[in-house]
Design a protein around this motif. Sequence first.
Motif, short mmCIF file in Angstrom:
data_model
loop_
_atom_site.label_atom_id
_atom_site.label_comp_id
_atom_site.label_asym_id
_atom_site.label_seq_id
_atom_site.Cartn_x
_atom_site.Cartn_y
_atom_site.Cartn_z
N LEU A 77 47.56 39.60 33.50
CA LEU A 77 47.64 39.34 34.92
C LEU A 77 46.98 37.76 35.24
N ALA A 81 48.93 34.98 37.14
CA ALA A 81 48.26 34.39 38.13
C ALA A 81 48.12 32.84 38.10
N LEU A 84 51.42 31.13 38.49
CA LEU A 84 51.58 30.89 40.05
C LEU A 84 50.85 29.67 40.72
N ILE A 85 49.74 29.67 40.24
CA ILE A 85 48.73 28.56 40.53
C ILE A 85 49.22 27.23 40.15
N TRP A 217 37.87 43.11 37.28
CA TRP A 217 38.51 41.89 37.85
C TRP A 217 37.49 40.79 37.34
N MET A 224 41.22 33.75 33.16
CA MET A 224 41.96 32.69 33.81
C MET A 224 41.29 31.22 33.86
#
Length: 453
Positions: A77, A81, A84-85, A217, A224
């Motif tokens: 995930l 992410a 996309l960023i 999370w 990330m």
Amino acid sequence: MTERAPSTTRGSAARSGASAARAGTPAAGRGTAEPVEHRGHLGVAGGTALYVAAVLGTGILVLPALAAAAAGPGAILAVAALALISVPLAATFAALARRHPDAGGVATFARRAFGPTAARIVSYWFFFGTPIGAPIAALMTARYVVAVIGGGAAQTTLIAIALMVVPVAVTAFGVRFAASVQLVLSGALIAVLVFVLAAAAPHARAENLQPLLPHGWSGVGLAMSLYIWAFAGWEAVAGIGGEFRNPRRDIPRATALALVIVSVAYLAIQTVTVAVLGSGASTSAVPLLDLVSVATGSGGGVVVAVIAAIVVTGVFNAYLAAFSKLGAAMGRDGDLPAWFGRGAENGAVARRGLLLSAVVMALYSVVVLASGDLQPFILVHTSIAAAVYGLGVASAIVLLPTRSPGWWMAVLSCVFAAGLLALAGWHLVFPAGIAVIAALVGVAANRRGRRRR
């Protein structure tokens, strides 16, 4: 020499980039870039190859394991992410490069937006700061190769040096030749990665994807932050915008293709690593080697060594092409002695800029290789990169037409850059120090100019 970047209007007067560089005023506003003749040779294929090399870096060798340790299957995930960023960041630099294709890259954007002092600062950040990453990447890769094929400290150092010297020689033949070589390297890299992933994928087990968020999370957020630097590099190739045959058409296409390739590659590597290795992914020092071993046995280590060598050679190939052109642009614009200005023209070979960048890289290599402790140097590199991104995307807010798609991408990129600067923390003292030196050089140059008058 005259700057070939297109001029734009601000108020009632329009000035060219070259005259603005010498007059000490910014040369552009939010107007529409005028057409300009280019002598570049890059097409979509060559540009895509250089872009892929700049972004798909040595992270593929170690990040899948580090991200798995931080987030378990949730690392998948995190990669999705980040992909996309990365869209607004890549789109922002593509929009700037297609409107202002010039060897100065981010420095040209800063000059047009904020004036010569900002341009000099970002030039010094990029040219004299980010090359510290070269020996770091070379040493990391050399250690990886030696772990696969065997050897000691001497072999590690020799391999690291070779990984830096070969791309310098390739770039000396010009960006067009470097792009041709990079097309082969990038093609080989993708082919080897496809082979590794295809061989390992049949060994994936669904139970390895559970639980999806073993560390919550917060683990995904940590993964990330680790992967942020794997998706960096769009600013590095901004300086070769003028080498495209048709910048306005080909830069967006090359950027889009590279973004898709890089995103799919990282997502596939992370997914296969977790699904095949399971909990073992988080403790693996060489995840790609482990994937190959699962699929083909211990004899596949040579494949991993080939991947490592191709990756780092490709990264250096792309960055040196940008460094050489930036050095020439700095000489042209008065931020370095004028002797270095030869080769700043679109289509020319900036060998003097390449020579200086090789010297800077060599000096950093002596320090890094002598220390052997990579962590402090990595932190210096990342803080400087964050500063370059921050000023680059801020320039886009000024230069791109308000409320255009590129302008909105720049707004999103500013949010992203602010996050990078926050992560850098106190290490921003290093780019701050370089900025002070650049400003003092500017003051000295202005005083010399006044005396000559």
